[in-house]
Design a protein around this motif. Structure first.
Motif, PDB file in Angstrom:
ATOM      1  N   UNK A  24     -48.225  25.685 -24.104  1.00  0.00           N
ATOM      2  CA  UNK A  24     -48.191  26.412 -25.374  1.00  0.00           C
ATOM      3  C   UNK A  24     -46.755  26.602 -25.860  1.00  0.00           C
ATOM      4  N   UNK A  25     -45.827  26.823 -24.910  1.00  0.00           N
ATOM      5  CA  UNK A  25     -44.424  26.956 -25.279  1.00  0.00           C
ATOM      6  C   UNK A  25     -43.902  25.655 -25.881  1.00  0.00           C
ATOM      7  N   UNK A  26     -44.257  24.539 -25.252  1.00  0.00           N
ATOM      8  CA  UNK A  26     -43.816  23.243 -25.782  1.00  0.00           C
ATOM      9  C   UNK A  26     -44.399  23.000 -27.173  1.00  0.00           C
ATOM     10  N   UNK A  27     -45.657  23.362 -27.358  1.00  0.00           N
ATOM     11  CA  UNK A  27     -46.297  23.184 -28.672  1.00  0.00           C
ATOM     12  C   UNK A  27     -45.614  24.054 -29.725  1.00  0.00           C
ATOM     13  N   UNK A  28     -45.306  25.289 -29.360  1.00  0.00           N
ATOM     14  CA  UNK A  28     -44.632  26.188 -30.308  1.00  0.00           C
ATOM     15  C   UNK A  28     -43.251  25.670 -30.659  1.00  0.00           C
ATOM     16  N   UNK A  29     -42.526  25.227 -29.656  1.00  0.00           N
ATOM     17  CA  UNK A  29     -41.186  24.689 -29.900  1.00  0.00           C
ATOM     18  C   UNK A  29     -41.249  23.486 -30.825  1.00  0.00           C
ATOM     19  N   UNK A  30     -42.186  22.576 -30.579  1.00  0.00           N
ATOM     20  CA  UNK A  30     -42.310  21.388 -31.409  1.00  0.00           C
ATOM     21  C   UNK A  30     -42.726  21.750 -32.830  1.00  0.00           C
ATOM     22  N   UNK A  31     -43.621  22.741 -32.962  1.00  0.00           N
ATOM     23  CA  UNK A  31     -44.074  23.147 -34.298  1.00  0.00           C
ATOM     24  C   UNK A  31     -42.919  23.732 -35.094  1.00  0.00           C
ATOM     25  N   UNK A  43     -39.733  23.108 -34.653  1.00  0.00           N
ATOM     26  CA  UNK A  43     -38.815  22.008 -34.963  1.00  0.00           C
ATOM     27  C   UNK A  43     -39.345  21.159 -36.114  1.00  0.00           C
ATOM     28  N   UNK A  44     -40.630  20.858 -36.098  1.00  0.00           N
ATOM     29  CA  UNK A  44     -41.214  20.027 -37.159  1.00  0.00           C
ATOM     30  C   UNK A  44     -41.143  20.723 -38.517  1.00  0.00           C
ATOM     31  N   UNK A  45     -41.435  22.009 -38.536  1.00  0.00           N
ATOM     32  CA  UNK A  45     -41.378  22.756 -39.793  1.00  0.00           C
ATOM     33  C   UNK A  45     -39.940  22.826 -40.303  1.00  0.00           C
ATOM     34  N   UNK A  46     -39.005  23.093 -39.407  1.00  0.00           N
ATOM     35  CA  UNK A  46     -37.596  23.142 -39.804  1.00  0.00           C
ATOM     36  C   UNK A  46     -37.125  21.798 -40.338  1.00  0.00           C
ATOM     37  N   UNK A  47     -37.511  20.733 -39.659  1.00  0.00           N
ATOM     38  CA  UNK A  47     -37.102  19.392 -40.103  1.00  0.00           C
ATOM     39  C   UNK A  47     -37.629  19.095 -41.495  1.00  0.00           C
ATOM     40  N   UNK A  48     -38.877  19.456 -41.762  1.00  0.00           N
ATOM     41  CA  UNK A  48     -39.442  19.248 -43.094  1.00  0.00           C
ATOM     42  C   UNK A  48     -38.662  19.999 -44.167  1.00  0.00           C
ATOM     43  N   UNK A  49     -38.270  21.229 -43.860  1.00  0.00           N
ATOM     44  CA  UNK A  49     -37.481  22.012 -44.822  1.00  0.00           C
ATOM     45  C   UNK A  49     -36.091  21.409 -45.012  1.00  0.00           C
ATOM     46  N   UNK A  50     -35.482  20.956 -43.926  1.00  0.00           N
ATOM     47  CA  UNK A  50     -34.154  20.337 -44.032  1.00  0.00           C
ATOM     48  C   UNK A  50     -34.208  19.061 -44.876  1.00  0.00           C
ATOM     49  N   UNK A  51     -35.236  18.275 -44.686  1.00  0.00           N
ATOM     50  CA  UNK A  51     -35.379  17.040 -45.462  1.00  0.00           C
ATOM     51  C   UNK A  51     -35.558  17.357 -46.945  1.00  0.00           C
ATOM     52  N   UNK A  52     -36.316  18.400 -47.230  1.00  0.00           N
ATOM     53  CA  UNK A  52     -36.629  18.731 -48.624  1.00  0.00           C
ATOM     54  C   UNK A  52     -35.462  19.375 -49.353  1.00  0.00           C
ATOM     55  N   UNK A  53     -34.675  20.210 -48.648  1.00  0.00           N
ATOM     56  CA  UNK A  53     -33.663  21.012 -49.338  1.00  0.00           C
ATOM     57  C   UNK A  53     -32.254  20.847 -48.798  1.00  0.00           C
ATOM     58  N   UNK A  54     -32.101  20.180 -47.678  1.00  0.00           N
ATOM     59  CA  UNK A  54     -30.793  20.062 -47.056  1.00  0.00           C
ATOM     60  C   UNK A  54     -30.614  21.124 -45.987  1.00  0.00           C
ATOM     61  N   UNK A  55     -29.911  20.773 -44.938  1.00  0.00           N
ATOM     62  CA  UNK A  55     -29.763  21.680 -43.797  1.00  0.00           C
ATOM     63  C   UNK A  55     -29.114  22.999 -44.186  1.00  0.00           C
ATOM     64  N   UNK A 110     -32.181  22.884 -34.108  1.00  0.00           N
ATOM     65  CA  UNK A 110     -33.507  22.659 -34.685  1.00  0.00           C
ATOM     66  C   UNK A 110     -33.674  21.215 -35.152  1.00  0.00           C
ATOM     67  N   UNK A 111     -32.566  20.576 -35.493  1.00  0.00           N
ATOM     68  CA  UNK A 111     -32.625  19.177 -35.916  1.00  0.00           C
ATOM     69  C   UNK A 111     -32.085  18.259 -34.824  1.00  0.00           C
TER      70      UNK A 111
END
Length: 215
Positions: free
Chosen positions: A8-15, A17-29, A58-59
């Motif tokens: 569950x910890x690994x899943x939370x960490x990946x989730x 990271x994935x959400x942060x990456x999506x935001x970084x791609x959309x708006x810039x780090x 996060x990235x």
């Protein structure tokens, strides 16, 4: 129970990271805050930092994977194979696996555009590069690597980084993924050949079959 908790910890960490990456791609780090990432992931800001020591991680969250790949390539190499040859074989293996560390396409180029646009990410990437050189020198020559081992390690890391950067430039100038990957391998071969030459220039044996004697 412990295994389920770790999963569950690994899943939370990946989730996160994935959400942060999506935001970084959309708006810039630099335009995205940790508070916004936490809200989007439905966790607290403290939870984000429990999984990631700094925002940049996060990235740039694959530093441990880099170290593991290098360590395994050197530790599991066949008898008689030099450390540099083992690392060169690692490049080929990662390419066969289409691993992001050795692949140039629209997806990987998009990632590096985000990195290139952020001074904070570029600075963190330099730190990771320095840490990788230090770790690789130890893997090559033991716990007290000499100047030559550090030079060889630095050449290998610089080669990989330079080859990747050139391949991205080829791709962004309109070259195909095939041409970009060819540019990557061409510089990898030249840089690793130079590392061989550096290692061969030493007559001092190292404590752990170091690059100076084995390359």
């Amino acid at each position: 129970m412990g295994e389920l908790r770790e999963s569950k910890k690994r899943e939370t960490r990946q989730r996160i990271s994935d959400i942060a990456t999506g935001l970084f791609y959309a708006r810039g780090f630099d335009a995205v805050t940790v508070e916004e990432i936490a809200a989007a992931a439905n966790v607290s800001k403290m939870t984000v930092f429990n999984y990631f020591a700094r925002k940049e991680d996060l990235l740039l969250d694959r530093e441990d994977e880099v170290k593991l790949l290098l360590r395994e390539a050197l530790g599991e190499r066949p008898k008689g194979q030099s450390p540099i040859d083992a690392l060169r074989r690692l490049v080929d293996r990662l390419r066969e696996q289409k691993h992001p560390f050795a692949r140039i396409d629209s997806q990987t180029v998009g990632f590096w555009r985000v990195v290139a646009a952020s001074p904070a990410l570029r600075a963190r990437l330099r730190e990771i590069g320095d840490e990788t050189v230090d770790g690789l020198a130890v893997e090559l020559a033991g716990p007290n690597p000499d100047g030559l081992a550090r030079l060889v390690a630095g050449m290998i890391v610089l080669t990989w980084r330079t080859a990747y950067g050139e391949a991205i430039r080829v791709f962004e100038r309109g070259g195909s993924a095939k041409k970009a990957n060819a540019a990557f391998i061409a510089l990898i071969d030249r840089g690793f050949a130079a590392a061989h030459g550096m290692a061969a220039s030493s007559s001092q044996p190292g404590p752990h079959d170091d690059a100076a004697r084995s390359a």
